[in-house]
Design an enzyme around this catalytic site. Structure first.
Site, PDB file in Angstrom:
ATOM      1  N   LYS A 140       0.841  -1.195   0.000  1.00  0.00           N
ATOM      2  CA  LYS A 140       0.000   0.000   0.000  1.00  0.00           C
ATOM      3  C   LYS A 140       0.877   1.246   0.000  1.00  0.00           C
ATOM      4  CE  LYS A 140      -4.374   0.476   2.424  1.00  0.00           C
ATOM      5  NZ  LYS A 140      -5.000   0.376   3.742  1.00  0.00           N
TER       6      LYS A 140
HETATM    7  C1  E4P Z   1      -8.500   1.156   3.874  1.00  0.00           C
HETATM    8  O1  E4P Z   1      -7.619   0.504   3.365  1.00  0.00           O
HETATM    9  C2  E4P Z   1      -8.382   1.845   5.154  1.00  0.00           C
HETATM   10  O2  E4P Z   1      -7.659   1.024   6.026  1.00  0.00           O
HETATM   11  C3  E4P Z   1      -9.700   2.083   5.836  1.00  0.00           C
HETATM   12  O3  E4P Z   1     -10.781   1.655   5.073  1.00  0.00           O
HETATM   13  C4  E4P Z   1      -9.836   3.418   6.481  1.00  0.00           C
HETATM   14  O4  E4P Z   1     -11.095   3.499   7.106  1.00  0.00           O
HETATM   15  P1  E4P Z   1     -11.470   4.636   8.161  1.00  0.00           P
HETATM   16  O5  E4P Z   1     -11.723   5.895   7.428  1.00  0.00           O
HETATM   17  O6  E4P Z   1     -12.705   4.115   8.839  1.00  0.00           O
HETATM   18  O7  E4P Z   1     -10.282   4.738   9.091  1.00  0.00           O
END
Ligand code: E4P
Length: 224
Positions: A83
Protein backbone atom coordinates in the site's frame (compact mmCIF):
# COMPACT_ATOMS: atom_id res chain seq x y z
CA UNK A 1 -18.02 -8.03 -5.30
CA UNK A 2 -15.12 -9.26 -3.19
CA UNK A 3 -15.31 -8.66 0.55
CA UNK A 4 -12.19 -7.67 2.45
CA UNK A 5 -11.89 -7.15 6.20
CA UNK A 6 -10.35 -3.86 7.26
CA UNK A 7 -8.54 -4.95 10.42
CA UNK A 8 -5.28 -6.36 11.74
CA UNK A 9 -7.05 -8.35 14.47
CA UNK A 10 -6.52 -12.06 13.83
CA UNK A 11 -9.46 -13.20 15.96
CA UNK A 12 -11.83 -11.08 13.89
CA UNK A 13 -10.21 -12.29 10.67
CA UNK A 14 -10.36 -16.01 11.64
CA UNK A 15 -14.00 -15.76 12.71
CA UNK A 16 -15.10 -14.10 9.47
CA UNK A 17 -12.84 -16.27 7.28
CA UNK A 18 -14.43 -19.40 8.78
CA UNK A 19 -17.67 -18.40 7.01
CA UNK A 20 -15.85 -18.67 3.68
CA UNK A 21 -16.72 -15.09 2.75
CA UNK A 22 -13.47 -13.17 3.16
CA UNK A 23 -11.47 -12.59 -0.02
CA UNK A 24 -8.71 -10.45 1.46
CA UNK A 25 -7.66 -8.07 4.23
CA UNK A 26 -6.59 -4.43 4.32
CA UNK A 27 -4.43 -3.02 7.08
CA UNK A 28 -3.07 0.45 7.65
CA UNK A 29 -0.61 1.92 10.16
CA UNK A 30 -3.46 2.88 12.55
CA UNK A 31 -4.90 -0.66 12.52
CA UNK A 32 -1.46 -2.26 13.02
CA UNK A 33 -0.63 0.16 15.87
CA UNK A 34 -3.95 -0.70 17.58
CA UNK A 35 -2.88 -4.35 17.79
CA UNK A 36 0.51 -3.53 19.35
CA UNK A 37 2.17 -6.55 17.69
CA UNK A 38 5.24 -7.01 15.46
CA UNK A 39 4.29 -5.69 12.00
CA UNK A 40 5.99 -8.42 9.95
CA UNK A 41 4.76 -11.28 12.15
CA UNK A 42 1.21 -9.95 12.12
CA UNK A 43 1.12 -9.54 8.33
CA UNK A 44 2.51 -13.04 7.86
CA UNK A 45 -0.05 -14.42 10.31
CA UNK A 46 -2.88 -12.75 8.37
CA UNK A 47 -1.46 -13.96 5.03
CA UNK A 48 -1.52 -17.53 6.36
CA UNK A 49 -5.17 -17.25 7.47
CA UNK A 50 -6.55 -15.65 4.31
CA UNK A 51 -5.09 -16.79 0.98
CA UNK A 52 -6.36 -13.65 -0.86
CA UNK A 53 -4.77 -10.22 -1.17
CA UNK A 54 -3.43 -8.73 2.09
CA UNK A 55 -2.51 -5.03 2.04
CA UNK A 56 0.49 -3.86 4.08
CA UNK A 57 1.32 -0.17 4.02
CA UNK A 58 4.65 1.57 3.48
CA UNK A 59 5.71 4.16 6.06
CA UNK A 60 8.23 6.24 4.07
CA UNK A 61 7.04 9.50 2.53
CA UNK A 62 9.63 9.64 -0.29
CA UNK A 63 9.43 7.43 -3.37
CA UNK A 64 12.85 5.82 -2.86
CA UNK A 65 11.85 4.82 0.67
CA UNK A 66 8.47 3.53 -0.49
CA UNK A 67 10.09 1.44 -3.22
CA UNK A 68 12.64 0.04 -0.75
CA UNK A 69 9.94 -0.77 1.80
CA UNK A 70 7.56 -2.09 -0.86
CA UNK A 71 10.17 -4.55 -2.17
CA UNK A 72 10.73 -5.79 1.37
CA UNK A 73 7.00 -6.07 2.21
CA UNK A 74 6.46 -8.09 -0.96
CA UNK A 75 8.92 -10.74 0.32
CA UNK A 76 6.93 -11.34 3.51
CA UNK A 77 4.32 -13.52 1.78
CA UNK A 78 3.25 -14.15 -1.83
CA UNK A 79 -0.16 -12.56 -1.21
CA UNK A 80 1.09 -9.22 0.16
CA UNK A 81 -0.14 -6.14 -1.71
CA UNK A 82 1.97 -3.05 -1.05
CA UNK A 83 0.00 0.00 0.00
CA UNK A 84 1.30 3.44 -0.94
CA UNK A 85 -0.42 6.81 -0.53
CA UNK A 86 -1.78 8.85 -3.43
CA UNK A 87 0.95 11.49 -3.30
CA UNK A 88 3.39 12.34 -6.13
CA UNK A 89 6.00 10.13 -4.44
CA UNK A 90 3.42 7.37 -3.89
CA UNK A 91 2.39 7.48 -7.56
CA UNK A 92 6.02 7.30 -8.65
CA UNK A 93 6.64 4.36 -6.31
CA UNK A 94 3.47 2.70 -7.64
CA UNK A 95 4.81 2.84 -11.20
CA UNK A 96 8.22 1.45 -10.25
CA UNK A 97 6.86 -1.37 -8.07
CA UNK A 98 4.09 -2.26 -10.56
CA UNK A 99 6.64 -2.42 -13.40
CA UNK A 100 8.58 -4.90 -11.25
CA UNK A 101 5.50 -7.10 -10.88
CA UNK A 102 4.64 -6.03 -7.31
CA UNK A 103 0.95 -5.39 -6.72
CA UNK A 104 0.25 -1.91 -5.33
CA UNK A 105 -2.81 -0.60 -3.53
CA UNK A 106 -2.86 3.19 -3.92
CA UNK A 107 -4.56 4.40 -0.77
CA UNK A 108 -6.00 7.69 0.50
CA UNK A 109 -7.74 8.34 -2.82
CA UNK A 110 -10.23 11.20 -2.52
CA UNK A 111 -10.76 12.34 -6.12
CA UNK A 112 -11.37 10.89 -9.58
CA UNK A 113 -8.19 12.47 -10.93
CA UNK A 114 -6.13 10.80 -8.20
CA UNK A 115 -7.67 7.44 -9.11
CA UNK A 116 -7.08 8.02 -12.83
CA UNK A 117 -3.38 8.78 -12.25
CA UNK A 118 -2.90 5.75 -9.99
CA UNK A 119 -4.57 3.52 -12.60
CA UNK A 120 -2.31 4.93 -15.34
CA UNK A 121 0.71 4.05 -13.18
CA UNK A 122 -0.38 0.41 -12.94
CA UNK A 123 -2.12 0.31 -9.55
CA UNK A 124 -3.57 -3.10 -8.75
CA UNK A 125 -6.07 -1.51 -6.36
CA UNK A 126 -7.16 2.08 -5.79
CA UNK A 127 -8.79 2.80 -2.44
CA UNK A 128 -11.35 5.62 -2.40
CA UNK A 129 -12.15 6.45 1.25
CA UNK A 130 -15.94 6.66 1.20
CA UNK A 131 -16.62 7.34 4.89
CA UNK A 132 -14.02 10.06 5.22
CA UNK A 133 -15.56 11.93 2.25
CA UNK A 134 -19.02 11.54 3.77
CA UNK A 135 -17.58 12.89 7.04
CA UNK A 136 -16.82 16.22 5.35
CA UNK A 137 -20.24 16.46 3.71
CA UNK A 138 -19.31 15.01 0.30
CA UNK A 139 -20.71 11.92 -1.42
CA UNK A 140 -18.04 9.22 -1.10
CA UNK A 141 -19.98 6.73 -3.18
CA UNK A 142 -20.11 9.14 -6.13
CA UNK A 143 -16.31 8.82 -6.27
CA UNK A 144 -16.60 5.01 -6.35
CA UNK A 145 -19.08 5.23 -9.24
CA UNK A 146 -16.83 7.64 -11.17
CA UNK A 147 -13.74 5.48 -10.68
CA UNK A 148 -15.52 2.31 -11.85
CA UNK A 149 -16.64 4.19 -14.98
CA UNK A 150 -13.16 5.57 -15.72
CA UNK A 151 -11.54 2.15 -15.31
CA UNK A 152 -14.11 0.53 -17.59
CA UNK A 153 -13.70 3.30 -20.21
CA UNK A 154 -10.00 2.58 -20.60
CA UNK A 155 -9.73 -1.08 -19.64
CA UNK A 156 -7.27 -0.44 -16.81
CA UNK A 157 -6.36 -3.56 -14.85
CA UNK A 158 -6.97 -1.59 -11.63
CA UNK A 159 -9.68 -2.71 -9.22
CA UNK A 160 -11.71 -0.20 -7.23
CA UNK A 161 -11.50 -1.08 -3.54
CA UNK A 162 -14.20 0.88 -1.72
CA UNK A 163 -12.59 1.72 1.64
CA UNK A 164 -13.56 3.56 4.80
CA UNK A 165 -16.85 1.69 4.73
CA UNK A 166 -18.84 2.49 7.86
CA UNK A 167 -22.32 0.98 7.41
CA UNK A 168 -24.15 -1.91 5.71
CA UNK A 169 -25.73 0.71 3.42
CA UNK A 170 -22.24 1.61 2.23
CA UNK A 171 -21.73 -2.06 1.31
CA UNK A 172 -24.96 -2.14 -0.69
CA UNK A 173 -24.12 1.14 -2.43
CA UNK A 174 -20.60 -0.10 -3.26
CA UNK A 175 -22.05 -3.26 -4.82
CA UNK A 176 -24.57 -1.22 -6.82
CA UNK A 177 -21.80 1.12 -7.96
CA UNK A 178 -19.87 -1.87 -9.32
CA UNK A 179 -16.93 -1.62 -6.90
CA UNK A 180 -14.71 -4.65 -7.41
CA UNK A 181 -14.09 -4.90 -3.66
CA UNK A 182 -15.42 -3.40 -0.44
CA UNK A 183 -13.25 -3.46 2.66
CA UNK A 184 -14.98 -3.10 5.99
CA UNK A 185 -14.45 -3.47 9.73
CA UNK A 186 -15.66 -6.73 11.33
CA UNK A 187 -18.43 -4.73 13.05
CA UNK A 188 -19.92 -3.90 9.63
CA UNK A 189 -19.30 -7.38 8.15
CA UNK A 190 -21.12 -8.99 11.08
CA UNK A 191 -24.28 -7.00 10.37
CA UNK A 192 -24.48 -8.22 6.75
CA UNK A 193 -25.96 -11.64 7.49
CA UNK A 194 -28.20 -10.62 10.38
CA UNK A 195 -31.93 -10.05 10.12
CA UNK A 196 -34.48 -10.11 12.97
CA UNK A 197 -37.02 -11.94 10.77
CA UNK A 198 -34.48 -14.72 10.20
CA UNK A 199 -34.13 -15.12 13.99
CA UNK A 200 -37.90 -15.02 14.54
CA UNK A 201 -38.41 -17.51 11.71
CA UNK A 202 -35.87 -19.91 13.22
CA UNK A 203 -37.50 -19.72 16.65
CA UNK A 204 -40.94 -20.50 15.17
CA UNK A 205 -39.70 -23.36 12.96
CA UNK A 206 -37.92 -25.01 15.89
CA UNK A 207 -40.92 -24.61 18.20
CA UNK A 208 -43.25 -26.17 15.60
CA UNK A 209 -40.79 -28.96 14.87
CA UNK A 210 -40.68 -29.94 18.51
CA UNK A 211 -44.45 -30.63 18.49
CA UNK A 212 -43.73 -33.72 16.31
CA UNK A 213 -43.51 -37.03 18.14
CA UNK A 214 -39.91 -38.33 18.13
CA UNK A 215 -38.75 -35.11 16.46
CA UNK A 216 -35.20 -35.81 17.61
CA UNK A 217 -35.06 -38.99 15.52
CA UNK A 218 -36.79 -37.67 12.39
CA UNK A 219 -33.59 -37.29 10.37
CA UNK A 220 -31.37 -39.90 12.02
CA UNK A 221 -33.73 -42.69 13.24
CA UNK A 222 -32.28 -44.86 16.00
CA UNK A 223 -31.59 -48.43 14.89
CA UNK A 224 -33.69 -51.10 16.59
C1 E4P B 1 -8.50 1.16 3.87
O1 E4P B 1 -7.62 0.50 3.36
C2 E4P B 1 -8.38 1.85 5.15
O2 E4P B 1 -7.66 1.02 6.03
C3 E4P B 1 -9.70 2.08 5.84
O3 E4P B 1 -10.78 1.66 5.07
C4 E4P B 1 -9.84 3.42 6.48
O4 E4P B 1 -11.09 3.50 7.11
P1 E4P B 1 -11.47 4.64 8.16
O5 E4P B 1 -11.72 5.89 7.43
O6 E4P B 1 -12.70 4.12 8.84
O7 E4P B 1 -10.28 4.74 9.09
Amino acid sequence: MKIFLDTANVDEIRKAADLGLIDGVTTNPSLIAKEGKNFKERIQEICAIVPGDISAETIATDWEGMVREGRELATWAPNVVVKAPCTPDGLRACKILSDQGINVNVTLVFSTTQGLLASKNGAYFISPFVGRLDDIGLDGMELVRDLVEVIENYGFRTQVLAASIRTPNHVIAAAKAGAHIATMPASVFNTLYKHPLTDIGMTRFLADWKTLPNYEEAIFPKRA
